[in-house]
Design a protein around this motif. Structure first.
Motif, PDB file in Angstrom:
ATOM      1  N   LEU A  38       0.845  -1.192   0.000  1.00 43.46           N
ATOM      2  CA  LEU A  38       0.000   0.000   0.000  1.00 43.46           C
ATOM      3  C   LEU A  38       0.878   1.239   0.000  1.00 43.46           C
ATOM      4  O   LEU A  38       2.077   1.149   0.251  1.00 43.46           O
ATOM      5  CB  LEU A  38      -0.962   0.007   1.193  1.00 43.46           C
ATOM      6  CG  LEU A  38      -0.380  -0.156   2.594  1.00 43.46           C
ATOM      7  CD1 LEU A  38       0.107   1.167   3.153  1.00 43.46           C
ATOM      8  CD2 LEU A  38      -1.410  -0.766   3.539  1.00 43.46           C
TER       9      LEU A  38
ATOM     10  N   LYS B  58      -4.832   7.657   3.759  1.00 42.66           N
ATOM     11  CA  LYS B  58      -4.792   6.289   4.273  1.00 42.66           C
ATOM     12  C   LYS B  58      -4.633   5.343   3.098  1.00 42.66           C
ATOM     13  O   LYS B  58      -5.453   5.364   2.168  1.00 42.66           O
ATOM     14  CB  LYS B  58      -6.058   5.948   5.050  1.00 42.66           C
ATOM     15  CG  LYS B  58      -6.082   4.510   5.562  1.00 42.66           C
ATOM     16  CD  LYS B  58      -7.403   4.149   6.227  1.00 42.66           C
ATOM     17  CE  LYS B  58      -7.529   4.770   7.584  1.00 42.66           C
ATOM     18  NZ  LYS B  58      -8.702   4.267   8.334  1.00 42.66           N
TER      19      LYS B  58
ATOM     20  N   SER C  99      -4.624   1.376   1.838  1.00 40.34           N
ATOM     21  CA  SER C  99      -5.193   0.115   2.306  1.00 40.34           C
ATOM     22  C   SER C  99      -5.153  -0.924   1.193  1.00 40.34           C
ATOM     23  O   SER C  99      -5.251  -0.591   0.004  1.00 40.34           O
ATOM     24  CB  SER C  99      -6.626   0.314   2.794  1.00 40.34           C
ATOM     25  OG  SER C  99      -7.448   0.767   1.739  1.00 40.34           O
ATOM     26  N   ASN C 100      -4.996  -2.182   1.614  1.00 41.06           N
ATOM     27  CA  ASN C 100      -4.957  -3.292   0.658  1.00 41.06           C
ATOM     28  C   ASN C 100      -4.950  -4.592   1.448  1.00 41.06           C
ATOM     29  O   ASN C 100      -4.235  -4.713   2.448  1.00 41.06           O
ATOM     30  CB  ASN C 100      -3.703  -3.203  -0.227  1.00 41.06           C
ATOM     31  CG  ASN C 100      -3.683  -4.234  -1.332  1.00 41.06           C
ATOM     32  OD1 ASN C 100      -4.714  -4.711  -1.779  1.00 41.06           O
ATOM     33  ND2 ASN C 100      -2.492  -4.578  -1.788  1.00 41.06           N
TER      34      ASN C 100
ATOM     35  N   GLY D 147      -6.729  -5.899   3.599  1.00 41.83           N
ATOM     36  CA  GLY D 147      -7.026  -5.810   5.017  1.00 41.83           C
ATOM     37  C   GLY D 147      -5.989  -5.033   5.813  1.00 41.83           C
ATOM     38  O   GLY D 147      -6.190  -4.761   6.993  1.00 41.83           O
ATOM     39  N   PHE D 148      -4.892  -4.662   5.178  1.00 42.96           N
ATOM     40  CA  PHE D 148      -3.866  -3.846   5.812  1.00 42.96           C
ATOM     41  C   PHE D 148      -4.177  -2.368   5.601  1.00 42.96           C
ATOM     42  O   PHE D 148      -4.701  -1.981   4.563  1.00 42.96           O
ATOM     43  CB  PHE D 148      -2.485  -4.141   5.217  1.00 42.96           C
ATOM     44  CG  PHE D 148      -1.931  -5.500   5.552  1.00 42.96           C
ATOM     45  CD1 PHE D 148      -2.198  -6.589   4.737  1.00 42.96           C
ATOM     46  CD2 PHE D 148      -1.134  -5.681   6.674  1.00 42.96           C
ATOM     47  CE1 PHE D 148      -1.698  -7.836   5.043  1.00 42.96           C
ATOM     48  CE2 PHE D 148      -0.617  -6.922   6.979  1.00 42.96           C
ATOM     49  CZ  PHE D 148      -0.898  -8.003   6.169  1.00 42.96           C
ATOM     50  N   GLU D 149      -3.816  -1.539   6.592  1.00 47.82           N
ATOM     51  CA  GLU D 149      -4.007  -0.099   6.495  1.00 47.82           C
ATOM     52  C   GLU D 149      -2.813   0.627   7.084  1.00 47.82           C
ATOM     53  O   GLU D 149      -2.153   0.110   7.993  1.00 47.82           O
ATOM     54  CB  GLU D 149      -5.255   0.349   7.282  1.00 47.82           C
ATOM     55  CG  GLU D 149      -6.561  -0.122   6.738  1.00 47.82           C
ATOM     56  CD  GLU D 149      -7.729   0.440   7.544  1.00 47.82           C
ATOM     57  OE1 GLU D 149      -8.853   0.450   7.005  1.00 47.82           O
ATOM     58  OE2 GLU D 149      -7.505   0.850   8.697  1.00 47.82           O
TER      59      GLU D 149
ATOM     60  N   THR E  74      -1.790   5.035   7.815  1.00 46.45           N
ATOM     61  CA  THR E  74      -2.153   6.444   7.636  1.00 46.45           C
ATOM     62  C   THR E  74      -0.907   7.304   7.712  1.00 46.45           C
ATOM     63  O   THR E  74      -0.097   7.170   8.643  1.00 46.45           O
ATOM     64  CB  THR E  74      -3.159   6.891   8.699  1.00 46.45           C
ATOM     65  OG1 THR E  74      -4.327   6.055   8.596  1.00 46.45           O
ATOM     66  CG2 THR E  74      -3.564   8.346   8.475  1.00 46.45           C
TER      67      THR E  74
ATOM     68  N   LEU F 244       1.803   0.313  10.109  1.00 47.97           N
ATOM     69  CA  LEU F 244       1.000  -0.682   9.390  1.00 47.97           C
ATOM     70  C   LEU F 244       0.131  -1.446  10.384  1.00 47.97           C
ATOM     71  O   LEU F 244       0.618  -1.884  11.427  1.00 47.97           O
ATOM     72  CB  LEU F 244       1.920  -1.672   8.659  1.00 47.97           C
ATOM     73  CG  LEU F 244       1.233  -2.747   7.810  1.00 47.97           C
ATOM     74  CD1 LEU F 244       0.553  -2.108   6.605  1.00 47.97           C
ATOM     75  CD2 LEU F 244       2.256  -3.795   7.360  1.00 47.97           C
ATOM     76  N   GLU F 245      -1.153  -1.621  10.031  1.00 45.18           N
ATOM     77  CA  GLU F 245      -2.084  -2.322  10.916  1.00 45.18           C
ATOM     78  C   GLU F 245      -2.945  -3.294  10.125  1.00 45.18           C
ATOM     79  O   GLU F 245      -3.242  -3.070   8.955  1.00 45.18           O
ATOM     80  CB  GLU F 245      -2.998  -1.318  11.647  1.00 45.18           C
ATOM     81  CG  GLU F 245      -2.282  -0.374  12.575  1.00 45.18           C
ATOM     82  CD  GLU F 245      -3.238   0.560  13.293  1.00 45.18           C
ATOM     83  OE1 GLU F 245      -2.880   1.044  14.390  1.00 45.18           O
ATOM     84  OE2 GLU F 245      -4.341   0.805  12.767  1.00 45.18           O
ATOM     85  N   LYS F 246      -3.317  -4.376  10.828  1.00 41.31           N
ATOM     86  CA  LYS F 246      -4.304  -5.298  10.283  1.00 41.31           C
ATOM     87  C   LYS F 246      -5.100  -5.864  11.448  1.00 41.31           C
ATOM     88  O   LYS F 246      -4.505  -6.258  12.463  1.00 41.31           O
ATOM     89  CB  LYS F 246      -3.656  -6.425   9.488  1.00 41.31           C
ATOM     90  CG  LYS F 246      -4.691  -7.314   8.778  1.00 41.31           C
ATOM     91  CD  LYS F 246      -4.072  -8.358   7.878  1.00 41.31           C
ATOM     92  CE  LYS F 246      -5.163  -9.121   7.113  1.00 41.31           C
ATOM     93  NZ  LYS F 246      -4.641 -10.197   6.251  1.00 41.31           N
TER      94      LYS F 246
END
Lengths: 117, 116
Positions: free
Chosen positions: A48, A56, A58-59, A61-63, A65, A75-77
């Protein structure tokens, strides 16, 4: 000079756990920010990106900002899977005008994620 | 669409020998990059080409490394003579110049070099 710092790995999680991989950067101007992923035996793939503050990316399910005030791009999931096991790289391209147009990528050292069933 | 092609995938040489890596970018991609990735580190840019011209080679150890992209398509990276610390994965990437903007970089699978 411009640089990227990632949290040390390896990160080991159980399936369906929440993931955060921290990334902070130092850059002048208006860099573009990226997360790349390297699955075992494969090449680097773009996961991403975000090109300006508060964007933001996203791809899958990962995001992440783009936070200019804290110079971060974490990075978050919400729920990781075994198939997410890989090495994750945070990177930036320098840019004086927000275009991220130099093309050159400056990478962090990578964070290995291992997800156990 | 074919991706970035690199060869060979693996190479083992003795120190002081020479070695060459080849890269064929995605068709139409004017910008080509060579990165060095030492084990446990992120990739580091060695050289960036725009067509057959060099845009950035500030981190290329020019006493032993050379690269060319004569016809603005495929590229060769050479090391001569190799040192033990050159053991790494050498990644080639390419991107498309869309107007005045560069698109994301697409990476090949890399060449793993071991210098013994």
């Amino acid at each position: 000079g411009d640089s990227v710092t990632q949290m040390e790995g390896p990160v080991t999680l159980s399936e369906e756990a929440f993931l955060t991989i921290n990334c902070t950067y130092t850059a002048t101007g208006y860099p573009s920010l990226f997360w790349y992923v390297q699955y075992p035996g494969e090449g680097l793939q773009l996961l991403l990106k975000a090109t300006k503050a508060d964007d933001k990316g996203s791809n899958k399910g990962f995001e992440a900002t783009y936070r200019k005030e804290t110079t971060s791009f974490h990075l978050e999931k919400g729920s990781v899977q075994v198939s997410d096991s890989a090495v994750y790289f945070c990177a930036l391209t320098p840019g004086q005008d927000g275009s991220g147009n130099t093309g050159k990528l400056i990478f962090g050292q990578g964070t290995t994620l291992q997800v156990k069933p | 669409e074919a991706g970035v092609a690199q060869s060979p995938r693996y190479k083992i040489i003795e120190k002081r020998q020479s070695v060459a890596f080849w890269c064929n970018p995605i068709s139409g991609h004017a910008t080509l990059y060579w990165y060095q990735q030492i084990l446990g580190q992120g990739p580091k840019l060695l050289i960036q080409f725009q067509n057959n011209g060099v845009v950035d080679d500030s981190q290329l150890p020019k006493d032993r490394f050379s690269a060319e992209r004569l016809k603005g398509v495929d590229s060769t990276l050479k090391i001569q003579p190799a040192k033990l610390e050159d053991s790494a994965v050498y990644l080639c990437a390419s991107s498309l110049l869309w107007g005045l903007r560069l698109t994301e970089a697409f990476f090949g699978q890399g060449t793993r070099l071991t210098v013994v």
